[in-house]
Enzyme design. Structure first.
Site, PDB file in Angstrom:
ATOM      1  N   THR A 186       0.852  -1.193   0.000  1.00 62.05           N
ATOM      2  CA  THR A 186       0.000   0.000   0.000  1.00 62.05           C
ATOM      3  C   THR A 186       0.888   1.244   0.000  1.00 62.05           C
ATOM      4  O   THR A 186       1.957   1.225   0.606  1.00 62.05           O
ATOM      5  CB  THR A 186      -0.889  -0.024   1.262  1.00 62.05           C
ATOM      6  OG1 THR A 186      -1.824  -1.087   1.111  1.00 62.05           O
ATOM      7  CG2 THR A 186      -1.616   1.278   1.485  1.00 62.05           C
ATOM      8  N   GLY A 216     -10.642  -2.294   3.092  1.00 61.27           N
ATOM      9  CA  GLY A 216      -9.811  -2.118   4.283  1.00 61.27           C
ATOM     10  C   GLY A 216      -9.846  -0.699   4.804  1.00 61.27           C
ATOM     11  O   GLY A 216     -10.795   0.055   4.566  1.00 61.27           O
ATOM     12  N   THR A 239      -2.600  -4.304   8.551  1.00 60.61           N
ATOM     13  CA  THR A 239      -3.775  -5.172   8.601  1.00 60.61           C
ATOM     14  C   THR A 239      -5.024  -4.302   8.756  1.00 60.61           C
ATOM     15  O   THR A 239      -5.390  -3.919   9.873  1.00 60.61           O
ATOM     16  CB  THR A 239      -3.650  -6.122   9.801  1.00 60.61           C
ATOM     17  OG1 THR A 239      -3.291  -5.348  10.943  1.00 60.61           O
ATOM     18  CG2 THR A 239      -2.557  -7.165   9.567  1.00 60.61           C
TER      19      THR A 239
HETATM   20  N1  ASP Z   1      -4.149  -1.555   4.815  1.00 62.67           N
HETATM   21  C1  ASP Z   1      -4.382  -2.190   3.547  1.00 62.67           C
HETATM   22  C2  ASP Z   1      -5.709  -2.893   3.567  1.00 62.67           C
HETATM   23  O1  ASP Z   1      -6.034  -3.465   4.593  1.00 62.67           O
HETATM   24  C3  ASP Z   1      -3.322  -3.177   3.180  1.00 62.67           C
HETATM   25  C4  ASP Z   1      -1.930  -2.666   3.200  1.00 62.67           C
HETATM   26  O2  ASP Z   1      -1.620  -1.725   3.917  1.00 62.67           O
HETATM   27  O3  ASP Z   1      -1.117  -3.202   2.454  1.00 62.67           O
HETATM   28  O4  ASP Z   1      -6.364  -2.930   2.543  1.00 62.67           O
END
Ligand code: ASP
Length: 323
Positions: A186, A216, A239
């Site tokens: 991300t 997310g 997460t």
């Molecule tokens: N936070 C992002 C999600 O849960 C994933 C990530 O940070 O890579 O979609």
């Protein structure tokens, strides 16, 4: 432009179990190069007197266009073999915000989030509606095949074989996963412009093997992204479910606004709350004085910063990026 006030940009390209031993020199160089290009793009905007919002967009677009990160081109696949993208942006001066989720055809989701912020009366648009809106705003629309990359496709096959939702990801003991499978990609940026205004943005493909329209924290204001001139700008990676449950971005800002907690400590407090409920990840934070921190409770986080002096600093492992 130099009026003596500080400008700063901080970016991240995801946190996770990045292993020093598995990261080849060539791959490390590729990541540092991509981070440098992102920092340079955002810095150019700030240096020329542009806004923190525009700097955040410029920095994130570079990472969305790079296949190295889990955002835009290079996004992970859903269980159904699609790429469903989420993004958000917030302006710390006005507390205007925009977000999109679950889109499959918008080349640069961060631009669409910005259009929602500036050209609509809403904060969040999802799915086909968001795509129709983005097209009406003249944003680049692509065939979903544009987002395909072989290594993300291979990651999906591994995740399906293991019947799990991979966090792009993090099981270091699982030696069947290559280094690249074990981190999150991300992307996010926080910026402070010449006028003392903060902005934050985040963009992601979410989790490999996600199902049922899962969204997310990244497009959720107060969870993955938050900006307020009176506290700070923050972008998260990790997460997502636990970042939503702890209202991670707002939680960090609230500690600064209400308790005057030093920013690195505030980020660490938030990450501790996330760890307490079984999550992990990282945060980049920046206040209106130019103080910043890049904190994570994973093995590594791709990150970088640049300020008035124009010197690029990138980091991957703990202690590399000083604040
Ligand atoms: N936070 C992002 C999600 O849960 C994933 C990530 O940070 O890579 O979609």
């Amino acid at each position: 432009m130099d009026n003596g006030l500080s400008i700063r940009l901080v970016i991240h390209g995801g946190a996770g179990a990045i292993s020093r031993s598995k990261l080849t020199a060539e791959r490390e160089q590729a990541y540092r190069q991509a981070l440098t290009e992102s920092l340079t793009a955002g810095y150019t905007v700030l240096k020329e007197g542009g806004s923190s919002v525009d700097a955040v967009i410029a920095a994130i677009v570079v990472m969305e266009d790079s296949p190295l990160f889990n955002a835009g081109k290079g996004s992970v696949f859903t269980h159904a073999g699609r790429n469903e993208l989420d993004a958000s942006i917030m302006d710390g001066a006005t507390r205007l915000a925009g977000a999109i989720a679950g889109v499959t055809t918008i080349r640069n989701p961060i631009r669409a989030a910005h259009a929602v912020m500036t050209k609509s009366a809403h904060v969040m648009l999802i799915g086909h509606g968001a795509e129709t809106f983005a097209a009406e705003q003249g944003l680049a629309i692509v065939n979903p095949a544009y987002f395909y990359t072989q290594h993300r496709w291979d990651q999906l096959q591994k995740a399906i074989a293991k019947d799990r939702m991979m966090l792009d990801h993090d099981n270091d003991s699982d030696t069947s996963l290559a280094d690249d499978d074990q981190k999150r990609g991300t992307v996010g940026a926080v910026a402070l412009d010449h006028y003392g205004n903060l902005a934050a943005g985040t963009s992601t493909g979410g989790l490999t093997n996600k199902r049922y329209g899962r969204v997310g924290d990244s497009p959720i204001i107060g969870a993955g992204t938050y900006a307020d001139n009176h506290s700070l700008a923050v972008s998260a990676t990790g997460t997502g479910e636990m970042f939503i449950r702890t209202a991670a971005a707002f939680n960090t800002a609230a500690q600064i606004r209400l308790l005057n907690t030093p920013i690195a400590e505030a980020a660490d407090n938030t990450l501790a709350e996330i760890a307490a409920i079984g999550g992990d990840g990282g945060l980049i934070v920046l206040d209106a004085k130019g103080n910043y921190a890049a904190r994570f409770n994973t093995k590594g986080m791709y990150c970088g910063t640049i300020a008035n002096d124009g010197v690029v600093r990138t980091g991957i492992f703990p202690g590399e990026l000083h604040y």
